[in-house]
Scaffold this motif. Structure first.
Motif, PDB file in Angstrom:
ATOM      1  N   ALA A   1      49.972  51.901  38.974  1.00  0.00           N
ATOM      2  CA  ALA A   1      49.754  51.594  37.551  1.00  0.00           C
ATOM      3  C   ALA A   1      48.442  50.582  37.549  1.00  0.00           C
ATOM      4  O   ALA A   1      48.524  49.732  38.594  1.00  0.00           O
ATOM      5  CB  ALA A   1      50.945  50.712  37.008  1.00  0.00           C
ATOM      6  N   ASP A   2      47.558  50.714  36.720  1.00  0.00           N
ATOM      7  CA  ASP A   2      46.382  49.869  36.578  1.00  0.00           C
ATOM      8  C   ASP A   2      46.807  48.661  36.357  1.00  0.00           C
ATOM      9  O   ASP A   2      47.514  48.362  35.248  1.00  0.00           O
ATOM     10  CB  ASP A   2      45.427  50.397  35.589  1.00  0.00           C
ATOM     11  N   ASP A   3      46.627  47.491  37.016  1.00  0.00           N
ATOM     12  CA  ASP A   3      47.140  46.240  36.678  1.00  0.00           C
ATOM     13  C   ASP A   3      46.069  45.111  36.706  1.00  0.00           C
ATOM     14  O   ASP A   3      45.547  44.817  37.841  1.00  0.00           O
ATOM     15  CB  ASP A   3      48.304  45.781  37.689  1.00  0.00           C
ATOM     16  N   PRO A   4      45.719  44.740  35.583  1.00  0.00           N
ATOM     17  CA  PRO A   4      44.546  43.756  35.500  1.00  0.00           C
ATOM     18  C   PRO A   4      44.877  42.218  36.503  1.00  0.00           C
ATOM     19  O   PRO A   4      43.671  41.793  36.610  1.00  0.00           O
ATOM     20  CB  PRO A   4      44.216  43.376  34.070  1.00  0.00           C
ATOM     21  N   ASP A   5      45.748  41.994  36.542  1.00  0.00           N
ATOM     22  CA  ASP A   5      46.359  40.841  37.211  1.00  0.00           C
ATOM     23  C   ASP A   5      46.465  41.063  38.781  1.00  0.00           C
ATOM     24  O   ASP A   5      46.959  40.152  39.647  1.00  0.00           O
ATOM     25  CB  ASP A   5      47.493  40.290  36.703  1.00  0.00           C
ATOM     26  N   GLY A   6      46.173  42.482  39.097  1.00  0.00           N
ATOM     27  CA  GLY A   6      46.587  42.457  40.574  1.00  0.00           C
ATOM     28  C   GLY A   6      45.412  42.159  41.538  1.00  0.00           C
ATOM     29  O   GLY A   6      44.292  41.617  40.906  1.00  0.00           O
ATOM     30  N   ASP A   7      45.565  42.101  42.675  1.00  0.00           N
ATOM     31  CA  ASP A   7      44.625  41.506  43.598  1.00  0.00           C
ATOM     32  C   ASP A   7      44.002  42.384  44.866  1.00  0.00           C
ATOM     33  O   ASP A   7      43.432  41.855  45.658  1.00  0.00           O
ATOM     34  CB  ASP A   7      45.284  40.196  44.387  1.00  0.00           C
ATOM     35  N   VAL A   8      44.179  43.858  44.482  1.00  0.00           N
ATOM     36  CA  VAL A   8      43.608  44.763  45.297  1.00  0.00           C
ATOM     37  C   VAL A   8      43.008  45.721  44.713  1.00  0.00           C
ATOM     38  O   VAL A   8      43.490  45.999  43.428  1.00  0.00           O
ATOM     39  CB  VAL A   8      44.625  45.105  46.647  1.00  0.00           C
ATOM     40  N   TYR A   9      41.955  46.777  45.205  1.00  0.00           N
ATOM     41  CA  TYR A   9      41.379  47.720  44.523  1.00  0.00           C
ATOM     42  C   TYR A   9      41.608  49.036  45.165  1.00  0.00           C
ATOM     43  O   TYR A   9      41.539  49.198  46.655  1.00  0.00           O
ATOM     44  CB  TYR A   9      40.060  47.524  44.216  1.00  0.00           C
ATOM     45  N   ILE A  10      41.736  50.023  44.612  1.00  0.00           N
ATOM     46  CA  ILE A  10      42.146  51.475  45.401  1.00  0.00           C
ATOM     47  C   ILE A  10      41.182  52.460  44.347  1.00  0.00           C
ATOM     48  O   ILE A  10      40.586  52.451  43.303  1.00  0.00           O
ATOM     49  CB  ILE A  10      43.539  52.061  45.082  1.00  0.00           C
ATOM     50  N   THR A  11      40.658  53.628  45.325  1.00  0.00           N
ATOM     51  CA  THR A  11      39.961  54.472  45.073  1.00  0.00           C
ATOM     52  C   THR A  11      40.734  56.113  44.988  1.00  0.00           C
ATOM     53  O   THR A  11      41.755  56.062  45.635  1.00  0.00           O
ATOM     54  CB  THR A  11      38.683  54.755  45.493  1.00  0.00           C
ATOM     55  N   PRO A  12      40.251  56.933  44.034  1.00  0.00           N
ATOM     56  CA  PRO A  12      41.138  58.049  43.921  1.00  0.00           C
ATOM     57  C   PRO A  12      41.168  58.685  45.315  1.00  0.00           C
ATOM     58  O   PRO A  12      42.139  59.428  45.445  1.00  0.00           O
ATOM     59  CB  PRO A  12      40.366  59.098  42.913  1.00  0.00           C
ATOM     60  N   LYS A  13      39.971  58.853  46.231  1.00  0.00           N
ATOM     61  CA  LYS A  13      39.891  59.513  47.301  1.00  0.00           C
ATOM     62  C   LYS A  13      40.630  58.919  48.521  1.00  0.00           C
ATOM     63  O   LYS A  13      40.938  59.514  49.492  1.00  0.00           O
ATOM     64  CB  LYS A  13      38.689  59.990  47.324  1.00  0.00           C
ATOM     65  N   GLY A  14      40.408  57.516  48.634  1.00  0.00           N
ATOM     66  CA  GLY A  14      40.469  56.861  49.600  1.00  0.00           C
ATOM     67  C   GLY A  14      42.183  56.481  49.751  1.00  0.00           C
ATOM     68  O   GLY A  14      43.095  56.665  48.796  1.00  0.00           O
ATOM     69  N   LYS A  15      42.600  56.321  51.122  1.00  0.00           N
ATOM     70  CA  LYS A  15      44.250  55.845  51.202  1.00  0.00           C
ATOM     71  C   LYS A  15      44.051  54.531  51.696  1.00  0.00           C
ATOM     72  O   LYS A  15      45.282  54.187  52.273  1.00  0.00           O
ATOM     73  CB  LYS A  15      44.513  56.856  52.186  1.00  0.00           C
TER      74      LYS A  15
END
Ligand SMILES: [Zn+2]
Length: 101
Positions: free
Chosen positions: A50-64
């Protein structure tokens, strides 16, 4: 004789109809059983988070891997989302070796 013939025709028709309805039912129930699984399989790791504006990391659709905000790998991706560290680890993301989130 006429009665016998029509009896044969109707009984064979009944057998065909019966077979059709059996196939119809099994095909329908097969679809119903398969659809939740196929939907699950179509959902990527990225979509599970889930997209979380208070999160502390970032992910991309293709990366793991998950990244910090400043990682150059994020700049190469057209799409990314911010999420909590625990939620991305839960679906199988691992920390990026470059930015060490
Ligand atoms: Zn990174």
């Amino acid at each position: 004789m006429k009665i016998d013939k029509s009896h044969i025709v109707s009984s064979s028709l009944g057998a065909i109809l019966g077979a059709c309805s059996i196939w119809g039912i099994s095909a329908l129930s097969g679809n119903n059983a398969a659809s939740p699984f196929s939907k699950k399989a179509e959902l990527t790791m990225y979509e599970k988070v889930a997209d979380d504006p208070d999160g502390d990391v970032y992910i991309t659709p293709k990366g793991k891997k998950y990244h910090t905000a400043w990682c150059y790998i994020l700049r190469k991706s057209d799409e990314m989302k911010r999420a909590s560290r625990s939620s991305v680890i839960e679906v199988g993301y691992t920390p990026c070796r470059k930015c060490k989130p």
